[in-house]
Design an enzyme around this catalytic site. Structure first.
Site, PDB file in Angstrom:
ATOM      1  N   HIS A   1      -3.544  -5.179   0.250  1.00  0.00           N
ATOM      2  CA  HIS A   1      -2.697  -5.516   1.667  1.00  0.00           C
ATOM      3  C   HIS A   1      -2.850  -7.078   1.618  1.00  0.00           C
ATOM      4  O   HIS A   1      -3.962  -7.701   2.146  1.00  0.00           O
ATOM      5  CB  HIS A   1      -3.510  -5.204   2.900  1.00  0.00           C
ATOM      6  CG  HIS A   1      -3.425  -3.578   3.024  1.00  0.00           C
ATOM      7  ND1 HIS A   1      -2.511  -3.066   4.003  1.00  0.00           N
ATOM      8  CD2 HIS A   1      -4.152  -2.749   2.672  1.00  0.00           C
ATOM      9  CE1 HIS A   1      -2.765  -1.895   3.921  1.00  0.00           C
ATOM     10  NE2 HIS A   1      -3.540  -1.367   3.350  1.00  0.00           N
TER      11      HIS A   1
ATOM     12  N   GLU B   1      -1.480  -9.248   3.434  1.00  0.00           N
ATOM     13  CA  GLU B   1      -1.452  -9.742   4.765  1.00  0.00           C
ATOM     14  C   GLU B   1      -2.816  -9.909   5.289  1.00  0.00           C
ATOM     15  O   GLU B   1      -3.059 -10.901   6.269  1.00  0.00           O
ATOM     16  CB  GLU B   1      -0.840  -8.907   5.882  1.00  0.00           C
ATOM     17  CG  GLU B   1      -1.336  -7.439   6.038  1.00  0.00           C
ATOM     18  CD  GLU B   1      -1.177  -6.375   5.163  1.00  0.00           C
ATOM     19  OE1 GLU B   1      -1.423  -5.043   5.681  1.00  0.00           O
ATOM     20  OE2 GLU B   1      -0.919  -6.517   4.062  1.00  0.00           O
TER      21      GLU B   1
ATOM     22  N   CYS C   1       0.922  -1.235  -0.118  1.00  0.00           N
ATOM     23  CA  CYS C   1      -0.147   0.205  -0.133  1.00  0.00           C
ATOM     24  C   CYS C   1       1.006   1.429   0.014  1.00  0.00           C
ATOM     25  O   CYS C   1       1.403   1.507  -1.069  1.00  0.00           O
ATOM     26  CB  CYS C   1      -0.871  -0.039   1.160  1.00  0.00           C
ATOM     27  SG  CYS C   1      -2.229   1.010   1.004  1.00  0.00           S
TER      28      CYS C   1
END
EC number: 6.3.4.2
Length: 578
Positions: A537, A539, A404
């Site tokens: 993102h 994650e 990001c």
């Protein structure tokens, strides 16, 4: 539907989320379908506008819900996909009740905490617990409910009362309560008084614990367990020893050894839940995979050092999903992970003038790392430090992943130092009136509302299409040579489409874009061992047993095994496709 409530006493931050996730994971090993609900007794509607330094990270779901970080724990441990409704907040439930009152749903009655708010909480739980959360598309068998905060706090009182009523609504055989308490060690002695007081408070509110999970820095003595059992009016088998372990991934196996699942199986009559042979085999395989994963974790000797260059490093929970994704990738690569926390602003020349030791220590960490990660964030503080970290990784050939904001600072660095536009920046950091058009590397997305902060970003699961002639890309290979991937987003700014041609002509290739072909989602630098950025993102979709591919690539490249990992991925996924 069976319900398992996890509450906490004595102090907050005691590990309820890990215990709830571990309990759910063990129930899945029986072949059961498990879902989770998190109750947060704060007045915010969601976690979207809360500071990471105060509350930890904001976890984003497929539907764009901005939620408590514990929902990330549930998804990672249980391999499920939750929705925004799986996170109940005081603000959300009050808003729901007030909107119903405005519509006249209560037919002129005086709207009160009891019964109207407590009934709304119970109805919400029952509705959301039935939502399918896994790839079977079927209604779950068990719902884990974590009650945030500490029992006895005024904020959680309506939820405690709702759960007290709820246990009678669903029946004793369908409701179990696990209370997590602290057993401190003072002068070498394990103290039980805090737990005794917490259970007394819990019972006075009408909730009777079925199990007491005791958090302690060391393994509980037998005498401590017996004392807690006697004074808290439970059997010794209902007192669970949850002492500190090397990794939270050991907690499910720690609970398994103490026969927690055997107790819940009997207490909730789980044998009556219809399961197919396939369900049972899937559960058994999950347990085997988890045991193998923890064994790999214990047997790993080689260390991989990843420098995490961020701006919220004073509170590690601000980057919880990022650190967990690195852990997942490290376990897959059979490496011990060492995270080098680098406060981005400490890399900036101004810090050298104020605190030379802090400056040199930060640069020593960065230069000694096997890989560098720049995660997401907002605001101008620390940006120049992140840009310097990206420059170091690019010029030194150190594996790099920008997420990001990390993608954006890498693009700014490249525009400044390779393309030759030293004033390049983002309109987030400098007003667009102060930046020449050619220097606006990152711009505000035109469809985003600038006036309202909550829920106005580009949020949730969205497709990314790999572009033609990107077959060379390591990140594409890590995803298994697919044409598109779906990942979660949370941003207001994007790469300026007008600078893409200049960037790509110098090797900074945007290998992934959105479905329009305009919005840049992934870049990779040609000729670098691993220099990758994602606007999304990754994650948020990493799982304990299935790590995020960009993070896996970073750790593999930092470990010198990227080629082997890509080969294994393509072999395994090619076989699955056949």
């Amino acid at each position: 539907m069976k319900y398992v409530v996890v509450s906490g006493g004595v102090i907050s931050g005691i590990g309820k989320g890990v215990l709830a996730s571990s309990t759910g994971m063990l129930l899945k090993t029986l072949g059961l379908k498990v879902t989770s609900i998190k109750i947060d007794p704060y007045m915010n509607i969601d976690a979207g506008t809360m500071s990471p330094l105060e509350h930890g990270e904001c976890f984003v779901l497929d539907d764009g819900g901005e939620t408590d970080l514990d929902l990330g724990n549930y998804e990672r441990y249980l391999g499920i996909t939750l929705s925004r409704d799986h996170n109940i907040t005081t603000g959300k439930i009050y808003s729901h009740v007030i909107s119903r009152e405005r519509r006249g749903d209560y037919l002129g009655k005086t709207v009160q905490i009891v019964p109207h708010l407590t009934n709304a909480i119970q109805d919400w739980i029952q509705r959301v617990s039935k939502i399918p959360v896994d790839d079977t598309g079927l209604e779950p068998d068990v719902c884990i409910i974590e009650l945030g905060g500490t029992v006895g706090d005024i904020e959680s009182a309506p939820f405690v009362e709702a759960l007290r009523q709820f246990q009678f609504e669903v029946g004793r055989e369908n409701f179990a309560l696990i209370h997590v308490s602290l057993v401190p060690v003072i002068h070498g002695e394990q103290k039980t008084k805090p737990t005794q007081a917490a259970i007394k408070d819990l019972r006075s509110l009408g909730l009777i614990p079925d199990m007491i999970a005791c958090r302690c820095s060391e393994e509980l003595n037998r005498s401590t367990i017996d004392k807690i059992a006697m004074f808290c009016h439970v059997g010794p088998e209902q007192v669970v020893n949850v002492h500190d372990v090397n990794s939270t991934y050991h907690v499910p196996l720690l609970l398994l050894k103490q026969h927690m699942i055997d107790y819940l199986h009997s207490r909730l009559k789980l044998g009556e839940v219809p399961l197919t042979l396939e369900d049972k085999e899937r559960g058994s395989q999950l347990l085997t995979n988890w045991e193998n994963m923890t064994k790999n974790l214990d047997d790993s000797d080689d260390v991989v050092k990843i420098a995490l260059v961020g701006k919220y490093t004073n509170l590690k929970d601000s980057y919880l999903s990022v650190t967990k994704s690195l852990e997942h990738a490290s376990m897959k690569c059979r490496r011990q992970l060492e995270i080098l926390w680098v406060e981005a602003s400490n890399l900036e020349p101004e810090t050298q003038e104020v605190d030379k030791n802090k400056f040199h220590d930060s640069w020593n960490k960065l230069s000694s790392a096997d890989g560098i990660l720049v995660p997401g964030g907002f605001g101008t503080r620390g940006i120049e430090g992140m840009i310097l970290a990206a420059k170091w990784a690019r010029e030194s050939g150190v594996p790099f992943l920008g997420v990001c904001l990390g993608l954006q600072v890498a693009a700014i660095e490249f525009a400044r130092n390779v393309i030759g536009r030293p004033n390049s920046s983002s309109t987030e950091f400098l007003d667009e009136t102060l930046l020449a058009p050619e220097d606006q590397v990152v711009i505000y997305m035109p469809e985003i509302d600038k006036e309202h902060m909550g829920g106005t970003m580009r949020l949730g699961l969205r497709p990314t299409i790999f572009q033609p002639n990107s077959e060379w890309s390591n990140i594409r290979k890590l995803y298994g040579e697919v044409n598109e991937v779906h990942e979660r987003h949370r941003h207001r700014y994007e790469i300026n489409p007008k600078i893409v041609n200049d960037m790509e002509s110098r090797g900074f290739i945007f290998v992934g874009k959105d479905e329009t072909g305009q919005r840049c989602e992934i870049f990779e630098l040609k000729g670098h061992p691993y220099y990758v950025g994602t606007q999304y993102h990754p994650e948020y979709t990493s799982k304990v047993l299935e790590p995020s591919r960009p993070f896996w690539g970073l750790v593999a490249a930092a470990s010198g095994t990227l080629g082997e990992v890509i080969k294994d991925i393509n072999l395994s996924e090619g076989n699955e496709n056949e």
